[in-house]
Design a protein around this motif. Sequence first.
Motif, PDB file in Angstrom:
ATOM      1  N   GLN A 129       0.830  -1.213   0.000  1.00 48.28           N
ATOM      2  CA  GLN A 129       0.000   0.000   0.000  1.00 48.28           C
ATOM      3  C   GLN A 129       0.860   1.258   0.000  1.00 48.28           C
ATOM      4  N   GLU A 130       2.000   1.223   0.694  1.00 46.49           N
ATOM      5  CA  GLU A 130       2.899   2.380   0.687  1.00 46.49           C
ATOM      6  C   GLU A 130       3.422   2.639  -0.724  1.00 46.49           C
ATOM      7  N   ILE A 131       3.789   1.580  -1.436  1.00 46.62           N
ATOM      8  CA  ILE A 131       4.272   1.732  -2.811  1.00 46.62           C
ATOM      9  C   ILE A 131       3.173   2.299  -3.698  1.00 46.62           C
ATOM     10  N   VAL A 132       1.964   1.795  -3.547  1.00 43.81           N
ATOM     11  CA  VAL A 132       0.827   2.307  -4.324  1.00 43.81           C
ATOM     12  C   VAL A 132       0.638   3.797  -4.058  1.00 43.81           C
ATOM     13  N   ASP A 133       0.675   4.186  -2.787  1.00 43.20           N
ATOM     14  CA  ASP A 133       0.472   5.587  -2.422  1.00 43.20           C
ATOM     15  C   ASP A 133       1.590   6.478  -2.949  1.00 43.20           C
ATOM     16  N   VAL A 162       4.898   0.400 -14.296  1.00 35.80           N
ATOM     17  CA  VAL A 162       3.738  -0.340 -13.853  1.00 35.80           C
ATOM     18  C   VAL A 162       2.703   0.699 -13.467  1.00 35.80           C
ATOM     19  N   TYR A 163       1.719   0.908 -14.325  1.00 39.46           N
ATOM     20  CA  TYR A 163       0.680   1.871 -14.024  1.00 39.46           C
ATOM     21  C   TYR A 163      -0.638   1.357 -14.521  1.00 39.46           C
ATOM     22  N   PRO A 164      -1.679   1.300 -13.750  1.00 38.68           N
ATOM     23  CA  PRO A 164      -1.702   1.760 -12.367  1.00 38.68           C
ATOM     24  C   PRO A 164      -1.068   0.733 -11.438  1.00 38.68           C
ATOM     25  N   VAL A 165      -0.425   1.235 -10.416  1.00 40.91           N
ATOM     26  CA  VAL A 165       0.183   0.361  -9.418  1.00 40.91           C
ATOM     27  C   VAL A 165      -0.898  -0.021  -8.432  1.00 40.91           C
ATOM     28  N   THR A 166      -1.043  -1.302  -8.221  1.00 39.07           N
ATOM     29  CA  THR A 166      -2.036  -1.828  -7.290  1.00 39.07           C
ATOM     30  C   THR A 166      -1.316  -2.667  -6.234  1.00 39.07           C
TER      31      THR A 166
END
Length: 181
Positions: A129-133, A162-166
């Motif tokens: 989640q930190e990477i996504v944010d 990598v987009y969108p990052v999930t």
Amino acid sequence: MFQIIISVIVIALIAALAIASIFYAGEAFTAASTRTNVATLMTQSQQIVAGVAVYKTTTGVELVKDKTWTERIPVDENNALYTERYLHKLPLGVQRLTYGPWELTLNGTVLFIPFKDGSPNAGGRLSAQEIVDICAEVYRLRGATGSYCSTSPDLPTAAAGVYPVTPDNAYEVKGFALAFN
């Protein structure tokens, strides 16, 4: 007696408000922290790119001569930007987020910043989640054309992005690249 009852009710209401604000505002504090950390990395990267421009103007020599992704120059204590005092200090990054040397590539116009990867020396790993944010904030600040989260430090290109990052693909992301013109 009436004053004691009112006092107890007021204390209970204040305690309830405090608990509710901690519970509901926690996400706001986390989002603000992510924005602050990404802004710090962006500012430090702009200082590096400005140092590259001044170095090229002053010396007439391009720090990164290769116009492809093959030549990557780490920004560390051996880099000419630092040894010749174009950078007063090396970028510290944000210890919670980054690990390893930042790298200049593509004629000095792109800076790759690696994320912590979970290796023992890196001191831990970012959560998915930190990477996504972080990636969402990078895109928000710079736009998809100016930066991207990259799955490979060897090919930090839009194709490797990598987009969108999930949360499902977040651990494929190795860092992010910032493009400067």
